[in-house]
Design a protein around this motif. Structure first.
Motif, PDB file in Angstrom:
ATOM      1  N   GLY A 268       2.340 -16.573  -6.369  1.00  0.00           N
ATOM      2  CA  GLY A 268       2.125 -17.587  -5.569  1.00  0.00           C
ATOM      3  C   GLY A 268       2.547 -17.513  -4.080  1.00  0.00           C
ATOM      4  N   GLY A 269       1.812 -17.560  -3.216  1.00  0.00           N
ATOM      5  CA  GLY A 269       2.082 -17.441  -1.861  1.00  0.00           C
ATOM      6  C   GLY A 269       1.955 -16.054  -1.352  1.00  0.00           C
ATOM      7  N   LEU A 270       2.116 -14.960  -2.068  1.00  0.00           N
ATOM      8  CA  LEU A 270       1.889 -13.600  -1.737  1.00  0.00           C
ATOM      9  C   LEU A 270       0.697 -13.234  -1.378  1.00  0.00           C
ATOM     10  CD1 LEU A 270       4.202 -11.907  -4.472  1.00  0.00           C
ATOM     11  CD2 LEU A 270       5.006 -12.564  -2.399  1.00  0.00           C
ATOM     12  N   TRP A 271       0.589 -12.095  -0.541  1.00  0.00           N
ATOM     13  CA  TRP A 271      -0.545 -11.455  -0.056  1.00  0.00           C
ATOM     14  C   TRP A 271      -1.039 -10.495  -1.287  1.00  0.00           C
ATOM     15  CZ3 TRP A 271      -3.644 -12.982   3.803  1.00  0.00           C
ATOM     16  CH2 TRP A 271      -3.188 -14.114   4.513  1.00  0.00           C
ATOM     17  N   GLY A 272      -2.502 -10.214  -1.606  1.00  0.00           N
ATOM     18  CA  GLY A 272      -2.753  -9.059  -2.550  1.00  0.00           C
ATOM     19  C   GLY A 272      -3.998  -8.697  -2.408  1.00  0.00           C
ATOM     20  N   LEU A 273      -4.576  -7.894  -2.983  1.00  0.00           N
ATOM     21  CA  LEU A 273      -5.992  -7.258  -2.864  1.00  0.00           C
ATOM     22  C   LEU A 273      -6.862  -8.325  -3.732  1.00  0.00           C
ATOM     23  CD1 LEU A 273      -5.166  -3.723  -4.141  1.00  0.00           C
ATOM     24  CD2 LEU A 273      -5.930  -4.491  -1.887  1.00  0.00           C
ATOM     25  N   VAL A 349       0.640  -4.522  -5.879  1.00  0.00           N
ATOM     26  CA  VAL A 349      -0.097  -4.471  -4.605  1.00  0.00           C
ATOM     27  C   VAL A 349       0.618  -3.481  -3.740  1.00  0.00           C
ATOM     28  CG1 VAL A 349      -1.009  -5.663  -2.719  1.00  0.00           C
ATOM     29  CG2 VAL A 349      -1.143  -6.677  -5.019  1.00  0.00           C
ATOM     30  N   LYS A 350       2.021  -3.640  -3.540  1.00  0.00           N
ATOM     31  CA  LYS A 350       2.622  -2.930  -2.580  1.00  0.00           C
ATOM     32  C   LYS A 350       2.494  -1.513  -2.908  1.00  0.00           C
ATOM     33  CE  LYS A 350       7.297  -2.836  -0.738  1.00  0.00           C
ATOM     34  NZ  LYS A 350       7.676  -1.500  -0.850  1.00  0.00           N
ATOM     35  N   ALA A 351       2.615  -1.182  -4.345  1.00  0.00           N
ATOM     36  CA  ALA A 351       2.495   0.275  -4.677  1.00  0.00           C
ATOM     37  C   ALA A 351       1.142   0.897  -4.282  1.00  0.00           C
ATOM     38  CB  ALA A 351       2.926   0.415  -6.205  1.00  0.00           C
ATOM     39  N   LEU A 352       0.413   0.225  -4.233  1.00  0.00           N
ATOM     40  CA  LEU A 352      -1.032   0.561  -4.261  1.00  0.00           C
ATOM     41  C   LEU A 352      -1.475   1.004  -2.857  1.00  0.00           C
ATOM     42  CD1 LEU A 352      -3.375  -1.386  -6.717  1.00  0.00           C
ATOM     43  CD2 LEU A 352      -3.123   0.848  -6.582  1.00  0.00           C
ATOM     44  N   LEU A 353      -0.766  -0.036  -1.997  1.00  0.00           N
ATOM     45  CA  LEU A 353      -1.006  -0.075  -0.354  1.00  0.00           C
ATOM     46  C   LEU A 353      -0.221   1.169   0.121  1.00  0.00           C
ATOM     47  CD1 LEU A 353      -0.643  -3.882   0.457  1.00  0.00           C
ATOM     48  CD2 LEU A 353      -2.529  -2.305   0.631  1.00  0.00           C
ATOM     49  N   GLU A 354       0.996   1.476  -0.466  1.00  0.00           N
ATOM     50  CA  GLU A 354       2.004   2.672   0.020  1.00  0.00           C
ATOM     51  C   GLU A 354       1.057   3.900  -0.492  1.00  0.00           C
ATOM     52  OE1 GLU A 354       5.501   1.881  -1.943  1.00  0.00           O
ATOM     53  OE2 GLU A 354       6.334   0.671  -0.466  1.00  0.00           O
TER      54      GLU A 354
END
Length: 362
Positions: A268-273, A349-354
């Motif tokens: 909730g409230g986080l940014w994601g793909l 999501v953070k791992a994928l973006l990195e």
């Protein structure tokens, strides 16, 4: 499964306190960051972070959090995005959302002062239960307030051979009775820390250090050779498995499209793909929203575990040659993996973006 039976009588309270605090004075943890310059605010933040998270993990997060939000007013005035960003990696993000809401309640409803006059008043704030309220009061004010977190439950169930899963109401009531019995009216902050330290450093979930324990001769579980059986685990249910496709849509500048998730629920409230149940739904969305995009294939599926289910994630690559200005609407943003924004991101999501650095252009 064990059936609940009445546990043996508690030890003499004075004997218990004397031995516990004697052990704490020699081996207890007294140099943790939140034990320095104690205040209700600092203790509160640490207690929320420590829920279901180990001390070693929390220390760095706590120090960064205090540097950015040194007091409750600073936290209350912050954007939720920034709070979630500093929480990224700690998991259980409802804790961060409740922390932010509670800070605003303290500022707007309590004049910036935590209501530490009673467990009942403090537990009226979002995200603070009975045990957390007790820990904050004892640690920050030195007043008597029993606690019953996971570490304390483990110590008390083993010491007394308390049968049954601690989540069952009758078992939990018994454990609260024991916690009330042992909690003193003096050295309350040290006693509370000592109880938590016992569970965290000696009476650990696996391989407890019974020979070093001040209650080795008193422990029912140890006498039976059944330390591993206490506390009784929650009755197991097979975790359901869900599947999702995560769209990694990259524009001609190498930026990735993100969407903000609803304020409640999963992440909730986080940014994601952008997420989709199946390939058909993903392609239909692209055809409607990004008609000139090109799907370039899938990455290998991986699993992310939640408390109640497992999520199988399949990343899907796509490229948008001409982004223009048509996607700058509320709830979306273009994210540059090489110059990351200070926003809250779920761990997968953070791992994928990195992984999407400039050297891996789609």
């Amino acid at each position: 499964m064990s059936t609940f039976v009445k546990a043996p009588q508690p030890l003499d309270a004075e004997y218990f306190r004397t031995r516990l605090l004697g052990w704490f004075d020699q081996y207890g943890r007294t140099h943790l960051p939140w034990q320095q310059d104690r205040s209700p605010y600092r203790v509160w933040v640490s207690e929320i972070m420590l829920q279901q998270t180990q001390v070693a993990t929390v220390i760095g997060y706590f120090e960064r959090f205090m540097q950015r939000f040194p007091d409750v007013a600073a936290l209350a005035a912050a954007d939720q995005d920034e709070v979630l960003h500093l929480w990224t990696g700690l998991g259980y993000y409802a804790r961060a959302r409740n922390l932010h809401r509670a800070a605003q309640c303290v500022v707007h409803e309590h004049g910036g002062e935590f209501p530490v006059e009673s467990v009942e008043a403090l537990s009226g704030l979002p995200g603070i239960g009975r045990s957390t309220a007790g820990a904050i009061i004892a640690q920050a004010t030195g007043h008597r307030a029993p606690i019953l977190d996971g570490n304390v439950k483990r110590v008390l169930t083993r010491l007394h051979g308390v049968e049954g899963w601690p989540g069952r109401p009758e078992v939990e009531r018994r454990l609260w009775q024991l916690a009330e019995h042992y909690t003193p009216h003096w050295r309350c902050a040290d006693f509370t820390q000592a109880m938590m330290d016992m569970g965290a450093t000696l009476c650990t979930r696996r391989r407890p250090s019974c020979l070093l324990c001040p209650f080795e001769a008193d422990c029912v579980a140890h006498a039976r050779g059944e330390e591993h059986r206490f506390p009784e685990p929650k009755p197991k249910k097979e975790k359901p498995v869900r599947q999702t496709l995560m769209l990694m849509l990259r524009d001609e500048d190498g930026r990735i499209l993100l969407e903000q998730r609803p304020s409640s629920g999963l992440w909730g409230g986080l940014w994601g793909l952008p997420q989709f149940d199946d390939q058909g739904a993903l392609e239909a969305w692209l055809g409607h929203e990004m008609s000139d995009s090109v799907v370039q294939g899938q990455w290998r599926c991986f699993t992310h575990a939640f408390t109640h289910f497992r999520l199988e994630i399949t990343p899907v690559q796509a490229h948008l040659p001409h982004q223009g200005n048509r996607h700058a609407e509320a709830g979306r943003r273009w994210y540059d993996p090489d110059q990351p924004d200070s926003i809250g991101l779920a761990a997968p999501v953070k791992a994928l973006l990195e992984s999407l650095s400039s050297s891996t252009l789609l």
